[in-house]
Design a protein around this motif. Sequence first.
Motif: not given
Length: 681
Positions: A531-538, A598-602, A613-621
């Motif tokens: 997931i870090l290959a997508v979530s990191l800034p570069h 979970l933060g990196h997934c969002a 909105g969809r990304a933030l919903s991952r954090l709501e639990p």
Amino acid sequence: MNVMTRPDFIRFGREICGNLIEAERREWWLADGLGGYAAGTVAGTLTRRYHGLLVAPLAPPLGRSLVFAKADAWLDLDGHIWPLCSNRWPGEIIDPAGHIHIESFRLDGRMPEWIYAFGDLRLTIRVWLEPGASTVYLAYRADWPKAQARDLALRIKLLANARDHHGNAEPRRFNPVIEPDGADGLIVRNPPGSGSAPYRLCFKARGGVIRPGYTWYDNFDLPLERARELPDWDHHLCVGECRLPLVNGEWSGLTASLHSDASPYVEEAMRRCQAHDDGVLARAELRDAPDWIRQLALAADSFLFARPLPDRSDGVSVIAGYPWFGDWGRDTMIALPGLTLATGRYDDARRILQTFARFIDRGMLPNVFPEDRIAPEYNTVDAALWYIEAWRAYVDTTGDLAALRAAFPALQEVVASYREGTRYGIGLDEGDGLIRAGEPGMQLTWMDAKVGDWVVTPRIGKPVEINALWYNALRAMADFAGRLNLPGDEYETLAERARTGFQRFINPSGGLLDVLDGPGGDDSSVRPNQILAVSLPHSPLVSGEQVAVLTACGATLLTSYGLRSLAPEHSDYRSQYRGGVRERDGAYHQGTAWTWLLGHCALAEFRVSGDAGRALSRLEPIRDHLLDAGLGTVSEIFDADPPHAPQGCPAQAWSVAAVLEAWWRISKSKRPDDRIRRERP
């Protein structure tokens, strides 16, 4: 500055407080900014060896010891004695059972508050630590109809100790010198040569009377230690008893401190503590934040602590988790943006980065600073790469080029060492531009469980997240060079080679391989590291490849509270984190869900979809979780299978920080003047 009220949504009534199982599973945790802490259960029982009212760093910067275990109180109400405390003893015996009188419990910001009810009388108890001092306060206030004349007082037994916070007390070994300090004070001295760290603990009960005592209370039962298959008992010494009269509607209090000049005025101390929390919220970069995000901003403050250096008294570091972690290089750098940048604490961010710069050696950052040894350990391949990412986040947020210019040689050393080769087989493969790492018997990635000689997930070869971090670091270095008007072509060239080589990770079955070129070949285990290959800034991936990674993680790894560390269909998958050290460490990265991911997934989901909105919903639990386990903070890990029970440390820095950072970055994107970077190669 933003003005935000202290959150007040963590509260329970009798349905929780009077139910021992529910009241014990909920713990409160406080920190003093020095590495010390206090902790306990809503019920007031001790359920783990780490519970106590004052756990202090007697050998700074860590070296923590339990010095003040409990203040067991009874209410003397018109000649009737009512217990306010609860204790566990072997054989499931609860005596006394004062928790049945708790009408409500809440967190006022971070400050625990209990209200006991006896007819038309309400008794409020609060506890807090003085910020920046080894001092704990307990405040008591009784309220009853003003027309009634009542005679009220508290009888409080003061239980002390002198043991390492990781250990259990040996009966009768603690033999302090106990001396009165006026009628309302008591001094407990653990002298040098006693076999434990010396200290001088000062009690003060303003308006009350403290009489010295010397009575051992043996065999407190600790069920959470028994669940970990560790010694499940403890012993504490009652060093005195306090009688504290109560006046209708007024606060009375008890102070315990390692400082002889600690103020006994509890109302002033309470206001100082509340003002500290108000200040934390006022400088936070959390516009329009909901209550649970404000709670996380307060939780973030609990992990920052002073780490003075010989030539720098204002050094700062991060406690990785309470109660059993110290400061770890990897955890500190992953947590830094959420703990400091999202909360507006830019000076702390810079001081943390500068503190760790002193410990860079052969291009590596320490993995851990052991509590019982001076020399740091360097068995980590990713900490130095996270260090560069932490600098990127700091500079992007603050624009502090002066600090960057001073640090740039150290950052260059990291890249040069990884390119040329450093400890534990870490180095660049010139053939594909990727970083290899590892040797038998060593655990170098964040999946670092080791039991004796058994490295549970060795991951020798070219781990996917290490190379995502390597590419990210090279792109950041090129950007730094440009900002500083320095040559950056070397970093651009290395980054392009790494981006091309990264294509080797693409799995035709979906997502990315976990490790390339290992002793047994490539490892196609479905793990969250990709997931870090997508979530990191570069990102080294193009859009369609990013979607494939998110899909692979979402289908089998995503849970309400984090990403599983291994897909359920794998033969090594462990559904629960249970048992002794070997069983728990064997499950640690073999299915167990981790909240920091979970933060990196969002962030990855927002990058792919653009749907905030969809990304933030991952954090709501996480909001629901704040009312369970470590109240107002976030656990380290969760069981892999539903209902995903919280496990590990009840308060973990990168769990709090990753959720905070993701919420902050994604929420910023909603404002047209301050958009998150969503780079496409």
